[in-house]
Design an enzyme around this catalytic site. Structure first.
Site, mmCIF file in Angstrom:
data_model
loop_
_atom_site.group_PDB
_atom_site.id
_atom_site.type_symbol
_atom_site.label_atom_id
_atom_site.label_comp_id
_atom_site.label_asym_id
_atom_site.label_seq_id
_atom_site.Cartn_x
_atom_site.Cartn_y
_atom_site.Cartn_z
ATOM 1 C CG ASP A 186 -2.057 0.982 1.089
ATOM 2 O OD1 ASP A 186 -2.377 1.398 -0.048
ATOM 3 O OD2 ASP A 186 -2.641 1.346 2.132
ATOM 4 C CG HIS A 200 -4.373 10.393 2.483
ATOM 5 N ND1 HIS A 200 -5.413 10.335 3.385
ATOM 6 C CD2 HIS A 200 -3.516 9.387 2.837
ATOM 7 C CE1 HIS A 200 -5.204 9.339 4.240
ATOM 8 N NE2 HIS A 200 -4.059 8.753 3.928
ATOM 9 C CD GLU A 235 -6.459 4.661 4.676
ATOM 10 O OE1 GLU A 235 -6.022 5.534 5.434
ATOM 11 O OE2 GLU A 235 -5.730 3.816 4.129
ATOM 12 C CD GLU A 290 -5.614 2.806 -0.119
ATOM 13 O OE1 GLU A 290 -4.776 2.165 -0.802
ATOM 14 O OE2 GLU A 290 -5.472 3.035 1.094
ATOM 15 C CG ASP A 317 -5.644 0.256 3.765
ATOM 16 O OD1 ASP A 317 -5.641 -0.822 4.389
ATOM 17 O OD2 ASP A 317 -4.819 1.175 3.981
ATOM 18 N NE ARG A 374 -8.122 6.278 9.654
ATOM 19 C CZ ARG A 374 -7.415 6.106 8.543
ATOM 20 N NH1 ARG A 374 -6.146 5.704 8.608
ATOM 21 N NH2 ARG A 374 -7.962 6.322 7.376
ATOM 22 C CD GLN A 403 -3.245 4.476 10.794
ATOM 23 O OE1 GLN A 403 -4.478 4.453 10.684
ATOM 24 N NE2 GLN A 403 -2.456 4.952 9.849
ATOM 25 C CE LYS A 417 -3.566 2.014 7.379
ATOM 26 N NZ LYS A 417 -4.399 2.876 6.530
ATOM 27 C CB THR A 419 -7.172 -5.081 2.144
ATOM 28 O OG1 THR A 419 -6.262 -4.789 3.211
ATOM 29 C CG2 THR A 419 -7.037 -4.025 1.053
ATOM 30 C CD GLU A 455 -7.620 12.683 3.961
ATOM 31 O OE1 GLU A 455 -7.311 13.625 3.233
ATOM 32 O OE2 GLU A 455 -7.676 11.510 3.560
HETATM 33 CA CA CA Z 1 -4.082 2.985 2.815
#
Ligand code: CA
Length: 445
Positions: A140, A147, A212, A214, A246, A250, A253, A266, A270, A387
């Site tokens: 990834d 971002h 996420e 992607e 993904d 948080r 993380q 993560k 996925t 975000e």
């Molecule tokens: Ca990612």
């Protein structure tokens, strides 16, 4: 790799649903995937056309890949796309030309393809779509500067973007075993989290589950260990793209990511969309790489080429929507949270691939290289809740009045992608969806 007659927007298929305006899979697309056969219960390679799919293994068994197409027929008889990916771009182009000739209007005439293929055409709703390839390795990246800047400014207000960002395509090695196909439920993970007001971490279900938005590029032909891929050859090693979610925890993380980067925040899941849109199909939508702002360094020579500059990026529109359990109960459609485009990426897939192999690391057919969250320059183009809600401080309000800072159990996240421009047929990626289900009991040991 020129735009050719397979991209002609006037082309029609004898499969009626492929000609319906707004279909993701018109004859100009021809995405490849793998499905479980409803009768034989084995996995088979197929091409999507409108609301149906063509069983390519059945086509091979009936001798439709005759003569010079024998290698393609053998690759299409496997239970995944890996063998087809390994054949390289000449084979991809030949397969596309072949499928286009079979499925186009008029093919019911001289050669009688329609009569031969109709028996091996299956409504997609009748089958289970599978992961398109066996993913050996999943990487990834972090290719959206918007971002990277947004996230950086939350955690490091003084220095949002670290100085290496504009030189090095930043990435990390993800977990291949938990890459799942769209539609697979995603269980809320538990892990070590340290609440802001606590002295010690606890083990608990994440309270900050996020998606996420992607796009992932599937590696085609690989490179030998110890050799690198010149930027001029990058496209020969890229097979196609799918949508990628993904999923990210948080709070896990935040506690674990220093000093070595993402790990258990993560690796629990996925999601990827089942259809692989080939780079051939994307050709009409290639656009110049992002114009770097004045003062930014040019890419180092190994990441720079005329093709990268003129057509390295893809104008691929992206959208993420959310449907809560209550919204689904009330029959409400998923609520669009944001829209973005792959053309906003600071690095192209060619640059990501070349950088990945630049130390001699061998990439293999079926490896998945994800872009990283595709956020654009505006607020409504932010590609994750971290975000969009600015770490949970500005909740999103949904049509039911429900608010979301992060994902709740029962929430379904739906990613969509498509390409459209004047003078070309619109093609879509289908969708990548997943419902969050409750965490299992944490074992205190
Ligand atoms: Ca990612």
């Amino acid at each position: 790799m020129p735009v050719d007659d397979t991209h002609d927007p006037a082309l029609r298929s004898w499969v009626p649903s492929a000609n319906r305006p707004g279909s993701d899979f018109p004859i100009q697309n021809l995405p490849l995937g793998v499905f479980e056969h409803p009768m034989h219960r084995d996995r088979r390679v197929s091409v999507a056309i409108g609301d149906e799919l063509l069983d390519l293994r059945a086509c091979a068994e009936q001798g439709f890949f005759a003569g010079s197409l024998a290698d393609l027929g053998a690759a299409c008889s496997q239970g995944s796309l890996n063998a087809l990916m390994a054949l390289g771009r000449d084979a991809s182009r030949e397969l596309r030309a072949t499928l286009s000739a079979w499925l186009r209007s008029g093919a019911d005439g001289v050669h009688g393809w329609r009569a031969r293929l109709e028996p091996v055409l299956i409504p997609t709703e009748r089958v289970r779509l599978c992961l398109p390839a066996t993913v050996g390795d999943y990487t990834d990246f972090y290719a959206s500067v918007f971002h990277a800047t947004n996230v950086g400014s939350m955690f490091r207000p003084d220095e949002p973007l670290l100085p290496n960002y504009k030189y090095v395509p930043i990435g990390y090695h993800g977990r291949a075993s938990s890459v799942v196909v769209s539609g697979t439920a995603v269980r809320r993970p538990s892990g070590q989290v340290k609440r802001d007001d606590a002295m010690e971490p606890v083990v608990a279900p994440t309270r900050r589950l996020d998606y996420e938005l992607e796009v992932g590029a599937w590696v085609g032909r690989g490179n030998t260990l110890g050799t690198s891929i010149p930027i001029g050859d990058a496209e020969e090693h890229l097979f196609g793209v799918s949508l990628v979610n993904d999923w990210s925890a948080r709070d896990i993380q935040q506690w674990e990511y220093q000093p070595l980067g993402p790990f258990l925040a993560k690796s629990f899941a996925t999601s990827v969309s089942p259809w692989v849109i080939t780079f051939e199909a994307l050709e009409p939508f290639r656009v110049p790489a992002l114009t770097r702002p004045a003062g930014d360094p040019e890419p180092l020579a190994y990441l720079d080429s005329p093709r990268t500059r003129s057509a390295g990026a893809i104008d691929l529109r992206l959208e993420v929507s959310l449907a809560t359990a209550r919204m689904r109960e009330e029959g409400l459609p998923p609520h669009v949270l944001s829209r973005s485009s792959l053309r906003h990426l600071y690095w192209t897939f060619g640059q990501l691939l070349v950088h990945h192999g630049s130390n001699g690391c061998n990439l293999r057919p079926g490896d998945l290289l994800a872009s990283g969250t595709v956020s654009g320059p505006t607020r409504d183009s932010r590609g994750c809740l971290l975000e969009l809600t600015w770490r949970g401080s500005e909740p999103v309000v949904l049509p039911t009045g429900e608010e979301r800072r992060f994902l709740d159990d029962g929430d379904e996240v739906v990613l969509r992608g498509w390409c459209e421009r004047d003078g070309a047929a619109r093609i879509g990626l289908g969708c990548c969806r997943g419902v969050v289900i409750a965490a299992t009991q944490v074992d205190a040991g």
